[in-house]
Design a protein around this motif. Structure first.
Motif, PDB file in Angstrom:
ATOM      1  N   ILE A 162       3.686   2.508  -9.369  1.00 47.99           N
ATOM      2  CA  ILE A 162       4.402   3.642  -9.948  1.00 47.99           C
ATOM      3  C   ILE A 162       3.454   4.803 -10.247  1.00 47.99           C
ATOM      4  O   ILE A 162       2.363   4.615 -10.783  1.00 47.99           O
ATOM      5  CB  ILE A 162       5.116   3.216 -11.252  1.00 47.99           C
ATOM      6  N   VAL A 163       3.898   6.010  -9.886  1.00 47.60           N
ATOM      7  CA  VAL A 163       3.238   7.241 -10.312  1.00 47.60           C
ATOM      8  C   VAL A 163       4.293   8.067 -11.035  1.00 47.60           C
ATOM      9  O   VAL A 163       5.253   8.524 -10.418  1.00 47.60           O
ATOM     10  CB  VAL A 163       2.669   8.044  -9.129  1.00 47.60           C
ATOM     11  N   ARG A 164       4.120   8.234 -12.340  1.00 43.91           N
ATOM     12  CA  ARG A 164       5.101   8.998 -13.101  1.00 43.91           C
ATOM     13  C   ARG A 164       4.801  10.493 -12.980  1.00 43.91           C
ATOM     14  O   ARG A 164       3.650  10.896 -12.808  1.00 43.91           O
ATOM     15  CB  ARG A 164       5.092   8.552 -14.562  1.00 43.91           C
ATOM     16  N   SER A 165       5.829  11.316 -13.095  1.00 42.95           N
ATOM     17  CA  SER A 165       5.675  12.747 -12.835  1.00 42.95           C
ATOM     18  C   SER A 165       4.652  13.407 -13.746  1.00 42.95           C
ATOM     19  O   SER A 165       4.025  14.396 -13.358  1.00 42.95           O
ATOM     20  CB  SER A 165       7.028  13.454 -12.973  1.00 42.95           C
ATOM     21  N   ASP A 166       4.457  12.878 -14.950  1.00 46.75           N
ATOM     22  CA  ASP A 166       3.468  13.469 -15.847  1.00 46.75           C
ATOM     23  C   ASP A 166       2.057  12.965 -15.577  1.00 46.75           C
ATOM     24  O   ASP A 166       1.106  13.413 -16.227  1.00 46.75           O
ATOM     25  CB  ASP A 166       3.846  13.216 -17.308  1.00 46.75           C
ATOM     26  N   ASP A 181       0.836  -1.206   0.000  1.00 45.15           N
ATOM     27  CA  ASP A 181       0.000   0.000   0.000  1.00 45.15           C
ATOM     28  C   ASP A 181       0.871   1.256   0.000  1.00 45.15           C
ATOM     29  O   ASP A 181       0.901   2.023   0.965  1.00 45.15           O
ATOM     30  CB  ASP A 181      -0.935  -0.015   1.211  1.00 45.15           C
ATOM     31  N   PHE A 182       1.624   1.453  -1.070  1.00 46.96           N
ATOM     32  CA  PHE A 182       2.481   2.630  -1.204  1.00 46.96           C
ATOM     33  C   PHE A 182       2.465   3.081  -2.663  1.00 46.96           C
ATOM     34  O   PHE A 182       2.028   2.366  -3.552  1.00 46.96           O
ATOM     35  CB  PHE A 182       3.918   2.323  -0.767  1.00 46.96           C
ATOM     36  N   ARG A 183       2.935   4.299  -2.884  1.00 50.38           N
ATOM     37  CA  ARG A 183       3.114   4.809  -4.239  1.00 50.38           C
ATOM     38  C   ARG A 183       4.548   5.297  -4.386  1.00 50.38           C
ATOM     39  O   ARG A 183       5.112   5.912  -3.484  1.00 50.38           O
ATOM     40  CB  ARG A 183       2.157   5.971  -4.539  1.00 50.38           C
ATOM     41  N   LEU A 184       5.135   5.027  -5.551  1.00 53.91           N
ATOM     42  CA  LEU A 184       6.497   5.437  -5.850  1.00 53.91           C
ATOM     43  C   LEU A 184       6.451   6.481  -6.960  1.00 53.91           C
ATOM     44  O   LEU A 184       6.042   6.185  -8.075  1.00 53.91           O
ATOM     45  CB  LEU A 184       7.345   4.231  -6.266  1.00 53.91           C
ATOM     46  N   LEU A 185       6.849   7.716  -6.634  1.00 55.14           N
ATOM     47  CA  LEU A 185       6.891   8.786  -7.625  1.00 55.14           C
ATOM     48  C   LEU A 185       8.216   8.718  -8.372  1.00 55.14           C
ATOM     49  O   LEU A 185       9.276   8.682  -7.757  1.00 55.14           O
ATOM     50  CB  LEU A 185       6.756  10.155  -6.949  1.00 55.14           C
TER      51      LEU A 185
END
Length: 651
Positions: free
Chosen positions: A488-492, A463-467
């Motif tokens: 994954i969360v990409r910057s765009d 339960d985490f997100r990686l920017l």
């Protein structure tokens, strides 16, 4: 150096201007009569507009100062103090202070006034009272870049047109030697430009709104701290390569557009914007074998693929080389750090009241942790990690979970293989089980952040997100994130991903990602309360200034790293560049992870004795034992490059 006088014509605008008188002299040759000639006798109720510009040595020392009161300019060479001329130097600097830098009713203007004001104090014990940072009055996309600032300044007036190449040349390098005509000319032009800017369009009104820098009102210990941070960043900036050769594969050349594919991430083509080159040069060969160089700018960059817009048509020609020239930007994190320091100097930042800052850099005042912002718990939550921890690991995790005023900052030293990511994983699992939220796990590099994410995934915490930045991920490193791609969360994609953050308590990213302009979209959903910094020994202390100023929700910081491994980049050349591990009162309180599980015991014991004063123990149950290690003398061997690595051997 004998005083000299010459007359030069400004070459930055297309406006007629009478020749500028430029006088060059040693600081001990400065007299009240000369100052009177420079300034004249303005009415006592009128302010004097003074433009300043500083010249620096390659080690970042301020060695010259240009003072401009249009149309006169004085270039002052500072002297190194010696017993023989100490009295003369002290007298000269008092005159410089009284009649120019702290002159009543005088307003000092300079590009990058913050670093100049700090260098005046740190190098020559000179203070200023009314300094104006010119770029602070410019509301454009990249105001810190002088050329971009100048474009903004002249857009409201039809009377002036700038010559971009000349302005770029004037600001090309802060290193100046008054013995060289070309560099003394640039120094003089920078000071003259600073004094001329208030006459452009509505700039006088805009500059009036910029908070003044008054270093006389700032305590000396704080000035010294800010000066040290600025000095190290200046040296780092000046050590950057001014030219980057791009490794590429040509795709197509149609009219004025050239499509290419970058071959290496380190030399990739970048989008136009912060930290990108002001110009790109293409070496071109035509169908007759003739070679020439032309200019280009990035049009689009998407991963490895990019398109350049070329100043002339190249269809039917061959591009043999591409190079970025004169990088004129900083990373967003560097911009954020410098902006925070400038805000402190301008008196618009309360950062010196921040208890984290005061704990890292103690001053004479007591550190106060207001209870409404920093809740305390006498007993840390229980450990809920499902895997066994050794005693030193358990102590580190408990310290990270403790919320008392004397444990707001925790320092953990972890030699190789001692389980630093295990400690982070145990902290996260226990904190989340205790219903903590706002847990941010940071590191200097994308790879280190990825390793933490993989550790969380391995222990069953998902339960985490990686920017991660689009620039690093797309087309280059997607394969590194295969096992955690769902996180994954990409910057765009930040805005879209923020809608799905409900209930998420843990965010991972690089320290520089905290300076992303859209990071507030994430922090509005997951406030930064508990900050864990891995690889902390590789991070300069000054890099924490921006996060400390930006995130008032912060309640605790845990630093994890090992100063016996990699220090901050550039520390060999910049001794004042420190990580948190070089702050002595912290280093003494560091918790030490004392069992390594990676190296065979016979190697681990040798490393322990040589590097860790015998405090590092080896896992007695290591699978490799009973072997011997040998040292190989490669004296006389040569190095041979293999792509981006090197081999040593007899060739």
């Amino acid at each position: 150096m004998a005083p000299t006088t010459r007359y030069v014509q400004q070459n930055l605008f297309n406006v007629n201007h009478k020749p500028l008188e430029v006088k060059t002299l040693l600081e001990t040759e400065l007299t009240e009569e000369l100052v009177l000639q420079l300034i004249g006798e303005p009415p006592s109720n009128h302010s004097t507009t003074i433009g300043l510009s500083g010249g620096y040595t390659s080690s970042g020392i301020l060695n010259s100062l240009a003072v401009s009161i249009n149309p006169r300019i004085v270039l002052i060479q500072f002297k190194a103090k010696t017993k023989a001329d100490e009295t003369a130097v002290v007298t000269a600097r008092k005159l410089l202070s009284d009649t120019i830098l702290c002159r009543p009713n005088a307003v000092l203007y300079a590009f990058d006034m913050g670093p100049l004001a700090l260098a005046l104090y740190d190098d020559h014990s000179l203070l200023i009272e009314a300094g104006v940072d010119i770029q602070s009055a410019c509301s454009c996309e990249s105001p810190r870049i002088p050329l971009q600032a100048m474009k903004f300044m002249v857009k409201s007036t039809q009377a002036a047109k700038i010559y971009p190449d000349n302005i770029r040349d004037v600001f090309a390098s802060p290193v100046r030697s008054l013995e060289k005509p070309e560099t003394s000319h640039a120094l003089a032009m920078r000071a003259w430009l600073a004094s001329y800017v208030p006459t452009l369009g509505d700039m006088e009104e805009r500059l009036r709104e910029v908070p003044r820098i008054n270093t006389k009102s700032i305590p000396t210990d704080r000035l010294l701290m800010l000066a040290q941070f600025t000095r190290t960043s200046q040296i780092q900036d000046s050590s950057r390569p001014q030219r980057t050769a791009h490794d590429f594969t040509a795709i197509t050349a149609i009219d004025k557009k050239f499509k290419l594919e970058s071959e290496r991430f380190q030399t990739r083509l970048r989008n136009q914007g912060s930290g990108t080159p002001s110009q790109i040069e293409l070496a071109v060969k035509d169908q007759y074998g003739g070679e020439f160089v032309t200019q280009a700018k990035p049009h689009t960059v998407n991963g490895r693929q990019g398109t350049l817009v070329v100043s002339g048509t190249i269809e039917g020609k061959t591009v043999t080389a591409i190079a970025s020239v004169d990088s004129d930007g900083q990373t967003m994190a560097e911009q954020h750090r410098d902006a925070s320091i400038l805000a402190i100097l301008q008196g618009t930042s309360p950062l010196f009241e921040n208890p984290f800052l005061r704990t890292i850099w103690p001053d004479l005042e007591e550190v106060v942790w207001p209870e409404e912002k920093f809740p305390t718990h006498d007993t840390p939550p229980p450990l809920s990690y499902q895997y066994p921890l050794n005693e030193s690991q358990q102590s580190a995790v408990e310290a990270m979970l403790t919320l008392t005023d004397d444990s707001r900052l925790v320092l953990v030293q972890g030699p190789p293989g001692t389980g630093k990511t295990t400690v982070i994983g145990a902290f996260v699992q226990s904190a989340v089980d205790a219903e903590w939220d706002g847990i941010w796990l940071l590191a200097q590099s994308n790879v280190a952040v990825k390793n933490i994410a993989e550790k969380l995934d391995k222990i069953g915490f998902n339960d985490f997100r990686l920017l991660v930045s689009k620039d690093f991920h797309l087309g280059w490193h997607e394969h590194l994130y295969h096992s955690i791609s769902r996180n994954i969360v990409r910057s765009d994609d930040i805005k879209k991903a923020a809608r799905e953050l409900k209930g998420v308590k843990v965010i991972l990213c690089t320290l520089s990602m905290l300076s992303n302009p859209r990071i507030d979209i994430i922090t509005s959903k997951v406030p930064l309360k508990y900050m864990v910094v891995d690889e902390a020994s590789q991070i300069a202390v000054s890099d924490y200034i921006a996060p400390l100023e930006a995130f008032s929700t912060l309640q605790k910081i845990c630093f994890i790293g090992d100063d016996k491994q990699l220090p901050p980049y550039g520390q060999d050349e910049i001794p004042d560049l420190q990580s948190i591990f070089e702050i002595s009162h912290f280093r003494e309180k560091a918790l030490f992870l004392d069992i390594q599980y990676r190296m065979p015991p016979h190697i681990g014991d040798m490393i322990s004795a040589a590097v860790y004063d015998g405090q590092l123990h080896s896992n007695p149950e290591h699978g490799v034992s009973g072997l011997a290690s040998f040292f190989v003398d490669v004296d006389g061997a040569t190095e041979k490059q293999q792509k981006t690595s090197w081999e040593v051997g007899k060739y």
